[in-house]
Design a protein around this motif. Sequence first.
Motif, short mmCIF file in Angstrom:
data_model
loop_
_atom_site.label_atom_id
_atom_site.label_comp_id
_atom_site.label_asym_id
_atom_site.label_seq_id
_atom_site.Cartn_x
_atom_site.Cartn_y
_atom_site.Cartn_z
N GLU A 18 23.17 51.26 181.24
CA GLU A 18 22.38 51.43 180.02
C GLU A 18 23.00 50.66 178.85
OE1 GLU A 18 25.55 54.56 179.97
OE2 GLU A 18 24.21 53.68 181.46
N VAL A 19 24.26 50.30 178.96
CA VAL A 19 24.96 49.56 177.92
C VAL A 19 25.26 48.13 178.35
CG1 VAL A 19 27.09 49.43 176.54
CG2 VAL A 19 26.03 51.65 176.98
N LEU A 20 25.67 47.96 179.61
CA LEU A 20 26.18 46.66 180.07
C LEU A 20 25.12 45.76 180.68
CD1 LEU A 20 29.52 47.87 181.71
CD2 LEU A 20 29.17 46.94 179.43
N GLY A 21 24.00 46.32 181.12
CA GLY A 21 22.97 45.52 181.76
C GLY A 21 22.68 46.00 183.17
N ASN A 22 21.64 45.43 183.76
CA ASN A 22 21.14 45.92 185.05
C ASN A 22 21.40 44.98 186.22
OD1 ASN A 22 19.94 48.40 184.11
ND2 ASN A 22 18.41 47.13 183.08
N THR A 23 22.15 43.91 186.00
CA THR A 23 22.48 42.99 187.10
C THR A 23 23.99 42.74 187.09
OG1 THR A 23 22.27 40.96 185.78
CG2 THR A 23 20.25 41.84 186.80
N LYS A 31 31.77 42.12 180.48
CA LYS A 31 33.21 42.29 180.76
C LYS A 31 34.00 41.06 180.30
CE LYS A 31 32.83 46.19 183.25
NZ LYS A 31 33.51 47.46 182.96
N CYS A 32 33.36 39.90 180.36
CA CYS A 32 34.05 38.66 179.99
C CYS A 32 34.29 38.54 178.49
CB CYS A 32 33.25 37.45 180.48
SG CYS A 32 33.35 37.21 182.27
#
Length: 299
Positions: A18-23, A31-32
């Motif tokens: 929900e925060v970082l994305g769905n893929t 993360k990068c």
Amino acid sequence: IPPPLAAVITNIGYDHTEVLGNTPSAIAGEKCGIIKPGTGAVICAPQDYPEAEKTVAAAAAAAGVPYVAVAASDITVEDCRFGALRFSYRGESFVTRLTATYQAKNAATAIAAVRACRFPAATAPEAALHRGIARAYIPARQEAISLAPHVILDGGHNADGLRALRESMEAFAPRYEKLYCVVGMLRDKDPQNALQAFFSSPLLQSRLAGILTVTPDSPRAVPAADLLELLRTLPLPQVPMEATDAPADALRRTLFAMRKDDLLLCFGSLYAMGELRRLLLPLAKEKAESEKEKGWGYR
């Protein structure tokens, strides 16, 4: 924030989507954010999703930072037993108390990171690196909290985490007669797919002797009774299953029913693992003391 000596990206999985994305690529991209120009090196752990590794490599190139990819083919698990793991990385042998087979990849990533930092030999000798790997300790990551009876805690709580736990436990299963499981999950971790990822193993199913569901101490918890109903939808063998919000008595019954070559595995939310650890440590010690005449040990 000054650039770090090294930026380490561990294995990317579907968590906090929900925060970082769905893929995997989107999650890896977030993360990068720790990669900055001037960083000593970027170290990427072996990735389950190739697109995640490509994203990390591209981010390192964009920042002009040296890139080190830790290859799974360079890691070999040599021996895996309760409370000890022996593995080699690029032909060099290491031992760690981190029990899970997946920890070999994490340890190899840590080794690559230390070496990429190019510390002077006087501050990071090879002997210190080996000692650090040997002494590394992470609670509730396939943590062996008791050797007799055999009890493991693992905070794997989503499909990726429980798939890794399943693969690791398959290496252990031949050593044990019966497998008892204690499970507690959160609603937002897709518990049905997570449970399917673990219990899909025919080998683990052949050892399965009972399942206890508990309610983690979180407003996002799946109630134990609802989790039990989810488990009943899976193609599992006919074994005793029980839901409880007060697990102390059920844990005692399970431990005292276990024989020397049985295993109790607790997994799921870390909210649940903390409470289970508190309950199980004294119960396991009590069980061990009651079995001393049979030659059992306890740690």
